[in-house]
Design an enzyme around this catalytic site. Structure first.
Site, PDB file in Angstrom:
ATOM      1  N   THR A   1      27.419  31.817  49.371  1.00 30.16           N
ATOM      2  CA  THR A   1      28.546  30.880  49.280  1.00 30.16           C
ATOM      3  C   THR A   1      29.282  31.047  47.957  1.00 30.16           C
ATOM      4  OG1 THR A   1      29.035  28.524  48.948  1.00 30.16           O
ATOM      5  CG2 THR A   1      26.797  29.189  48.526  1.00 30.16           C
ATOM      6  N   ASP A   2      30.546  30.630  47.922  1.00 29.29           N
ATOM      7  CA  ASP A   2      31.299  30.686  46.663  1.00 29.29           C
ATOM      8  C   ASP A   2      30.736  29.719  45.627  1.00 29.29           C
ATOM      9  OD1 ASP A   2      32.141  28.281  47.809  1.00 29.29           O
ATOM     10  OD2 ASP A   2      34.284  28.659  47.547  1.00 29.29           O
ATOM     11  N   GLU A   3      29.936  28.745  46.084  1.00 25.65           N
ATOM     12  CA  GLU A   3      29.430  27.736  45.140  1.00 25.65           C
ATOM     13  C   GLU A   3      28.453  28.330  44.125  1.00 25.65           C
ATOM     14  OE1 GLU A   3      28.634  23.824  46.625  1.00 25.65           O
ATOM     15  OE2 GLU A   3      29.828  24.168  48.421  1.00 25.65           O
TER      16      GLU A   3
ATOM     17  N   TYR B   1      21.848  22.541  45.528  1.00 23.67           N
ATOM     18  CA  TYR B   1      22.184  23.400  46.687  1.00 23.67           C
ATOM     19  C   TYR B   1      22.668  24.765  46.196  1.00 23.67           C
ATOM     20  CZ  TYR B   1      25.318  25.572  50.103  1.00 23.67           C
ATOM     21  OH  TYR B   1      25.963  26.482  50.904  1.00 23.67           O
TER      22      TYR B   1
ATOM     23  N   LYS C   1      21.027  28.534  46.548  1.00 20.44           N
ATOM     24  CA  LYS C   1      21.739  29.637  47.198  1.00 20.44           C
ATOM     25  C   LYS C   1      21.889  30.818  46.226  1.00 20.44           C
ATOM     26  CE  LYS C   1      23.423  29.968  50.719  1.00 20.44           C
ATOM     27  NZ  LYS C   1      22.905  30.451  52.035  1.00 20.44           N
TER      28      LYS C   1
HETATM   29  P1  NAD Z   1      24.314  24.081  58.798  1.00 20.28           P
HETATM   30  O1  NAD Z   1      23.600  23.099  57.943  1.00 20.28           O
HETATM   31  O2  NAD Z   1      25.332  23.601  59.783  1.00 20.28           O
HETATM   32  O3  NAD Z   1      23.271  24.945  59.632  1.00 20.28           O
HETATM   33  C1  NAD Z   1      22.066  25.412  59.067  1.00 20.28           C
HETATM   34  C2  NAD Z   1      21.178  25.851  60.213  1.00 20.28           C
HETATM   35  O4  NAD Z   1      19.965  26.375  59.633  1.00 20.28           O
HETATM   36  C3  NAD Z   1      20.769  24.707  61.151  1.00 20.28           C
HETATM   37  O5  NAD Z   1      20.872  25.119  62.485  1.00 20.28           O
HETATM   38  C4  NAD Z   1      19.326  24.426  60.761  1.00 20.28           C
HETATM   39  O6  NAD Z   1      18.558  23.923  61.851  1.00 20.28           O
HETATM   40  C5  NAD Z   1      18.852  25.811  60.323  1.00 20.28           C
HETATM   41  N1  NAD Z   1      17.715  25.742  59.397  1.00 20.28           N
HETATM   42  C6  NAD Z   1      17.607  24.952  58.283  1.00 20.28           C
HETATM   43  N2  NAD Z   1      16.411  25.153  57.710  1.00 20.28           N
HETATM   44  C7  NAD Z   1      15.766  26.107  58.440  1.00 20.28           C
HETATM   45  C8  NAD Z   1      14.501  26.749  58.326  1.00 20.28           C
HETATM   46  N3  NAD Z   1      13.635  26.451  57.339  1.00 20.28           N
HETATM   47  N4  NAD Z   1      14.177  27.686  59.249  1.00 20.28           N
HETATM   48  C9  NAD Z   1      15.042  27.989  60.277  1.00 20.28           C
HETATM   49  N5  NAD Z   1      16.223  27.401  60.434  1.00 20.28           N
HETATM   50  C10 NAD Z   1      16.592  26.476  59.515  1.00 20.28           C
HETATM   51  O7  NAD Z   1      24.977  25.130  57.781  1.00 20.28           O
HETATM   52  P2  NAD Z   1      26.332  25.966  57.902  1.00 20.28           P
HETATM   53  O8  NAD Z   1      27.424  25.168  57.337  1.00 20.28           O
HETATM   54  O9  NAD Z   1      26.413  26.517  59.264  1.00 20.28           O
HETATM   55  O10 NAD Z   1      26.022  27.129  56.859  1.00 20.28           O
HETATM   56  C11 NAD Z   1      25.403  28.348  57.275  1.00 20.28           C
HETATM   57  C12 NAD Z   1      25.265  29.262  56.084  1.00 20.28           C
HETATM   58  O11 NAD Z   1      26.545  29.531  55.513  1.00 20.28           O
HETATM   59  C13 NAD Z   1      24.425  28.655  54.959  1.00 20.28           C
HETATM   60  O12 NAD Z   1      23.625  29.672  54.422  1.00 20.28           O
HETATM   61  C14 NAD Z   1      25.460  28.178  53.950  1.00 20.28           C
HETATM   62  O13 NAD Z   1      24.941  28.200  52.657  1.00 20.28           O
HETATM   63  C15 NAD Z   1      26.545  29.220  54.141  1.00 20.28           C
HETATM   64  N6  NAD Z   1      27.917  28.776  53.808  1.00 20.28           N
HETATM   65  C16 NAD Z   1      28.417  27.621  54.334  1.00 20.28           C
HETATM   66  C17 NAD Z   1      29.736  27.256  54.054  1.00 20.28           C
HETATM   67  C18 NAD Z   1      30.343  26.015  54.647  1.00 20.28           C
HETATM   68  O14 NAD Z   1      31.471  25.659  54.312  1.00 20.28           O
HETATM   69  N7  NAD Z   1      29.663  25.309  55.559  1.00 20.28           N
HETATM   70  C19 NAD Z   1      30.521  28.054  53.227  1.00 20.28           C
HETATM   71  C20 NAD Z   1      29.978  29.248  52.705  1.00 20.28           C
HETATM   72  C21 NAD Z   1      28.671  29.588  53.008  1.00 20.28           C
END
Ligand code: NAD
Length: 332
Positions: free
Chosen positions: A130-132, A154, A158
């Protein structure tokens, strides 16, 4: 021969978009020659309903389980050619309330996956970061070479997983590619993140909480553009490389709130000003010229139209968000 993808976190917001997309469940078209195994713990943020449109797909297998479980991970990784790693604890506010699960899943889980990938000779791992991880930037944008300076638990977890992933390339030569994307929006996002939180509260007739003076700036990218970038990195990126994914629309939280109020036909009397988030980053901004120039990435979703479609989706799918978050308080 089909490429066997192991997709972690494939029942979450972004992971499920990716899975639906590669299996042809979205307008971006099916990726030929892949089969998908989803490994997801189905935490509060994971929802099998997110995969409903591809649930019967012959090339999808869903395995409930934890990325920190070395036996299960080893078994699945043994049968995978490539891994796309989305699974994470992802909500900053929850990490401020307690960081344990963030370090466990994001750091230890990623390590468990990488160790198995190395052991079983997986050909490629895409680590979704992530950009964070860069921290906060007042002006300009971060290139991929910028030092990491995460602020929230968080973001720190990451950043740790991002660096562990890169270390497997530098130390062991494992083909690891890292993406760092800006804030995503779109349908199927758990209604604790600002856009679905605000929209669902407004649709329920409640109020929305705006942190501090609302001056923080975020860059919003449609989830379809993010997963297009992830797929480009998987198929055309290079081992050991980091790719920022951006090109979205920069808005202050106040500007975003105004747009959401307008789309839900609500006024500023529905906004409650609440104490600012601890350690709230002021601004994120990635320089995404590398993925643009080297891999030909371009965001395709217009923000105004994408936001309108997103609000429309929450309006039309109350069953999804009411069952995803039955305990979310109404109003206040
Ligand atoms: P989310 O919270 O919607 O989904 C996370 C998923 O991971 C869920 O389905 C959860 O059940 C699963 N999970 C959590 N812990 C687990 C474990 N121990 N074992 C197996 N599965 C597990 O998150 P998201 O928003 O879809 O983000 C997905 C990825 O993208 C993350 O790595 C996040 O850091 C990254 N990201 C998100 C954003 C954003 O804006 N949402 C931006 C950049 C990067």
């Amino acid at each position: 021969m089909r490429t066997r993808l192991l997709v972690t976190g494939g029942a979450g917001f972004i992971g499920s978009h990716y899975v639906r997309s590669v299996l042809g469940g979205t307008s971006s078209g099916e990726v030929a020659g892949v089969s998908v195994t989803v490994l997801d713990k189905l935490t509060y943020a994971g929802n099998l309903a997110n995969l409903a449109t591809v649930a019967d797909h012959p090339r999808l297998r869903f395995v409930p389980g934890d990325i920190c479980d070395p036996d299960l991970v080893g078994e699945l990784v043994k049968d995978a050619d490539q891994i796309v790693h989305f699974a994470a604890e992802s909500h900053v506010d929850r990490s401020i309330a307690g960081g344990d699960e963030f370090v466990r899943t994001n750091v230890l889980g990623t390590q468990t996956l990488l160790a198995a990938a190395l052991r079983h000779g997986v050909e490629r791992v895409v680590h979704v970061s992530t950009d964070e991880v860069y921290g906060s930037i007042a002006e300009g944008s971060w290139p991929e070479s910028h030092p990491l300076a995460p602020n929230s638990p968080y973001a720190a977890s990451k950043a740790a997983s991002d660096l562990v992933a890169l270390s497997y390339h530098r130390t062991h030569g494992l083909d690891v590619r890292v993406t760092r994307c800006s804030n995503n929006y779109g349908p199927y996002q758990f209604p604790e993140k600002v856009i679905p939180l605000f929209v669902t509260r407004l649709l329920r007739g409640g109020t929305v909480p705006l942190y501090g003076d609302g001056s923080q700036v975020r860059e919003w990218l449609h989830v379809d553009d993010h997963i297009r970038g992830v797929e480009l990195v998987r198929t055309a990126g290079s081992p050991g490389e980091i790719y920022n994914i951006g090109g979205g629309t920069e808005l202050t939280n106040r500007e975003l709130t105004a747009l959401l109020l307008e789309s839900c036909e609500a006024g500023w009397n529905r906004v409650e000003h609440v104490t600012d988030r601890l350690g709230h980053d002021q601004r994120y901004s990635v320089d995404w010229s590398k993925i643009r120039d080297r891999l030909g990435y371009r965001p395709q979703q217009d923000f105004t139209a994408g936001l309108a479609r997103t609000v429309g989706w929450y309006r039309e799918n109350p069953g999804w968000w009411q069952s995803a978050s039955p305990d979310l308080p109404v109003g206040g």
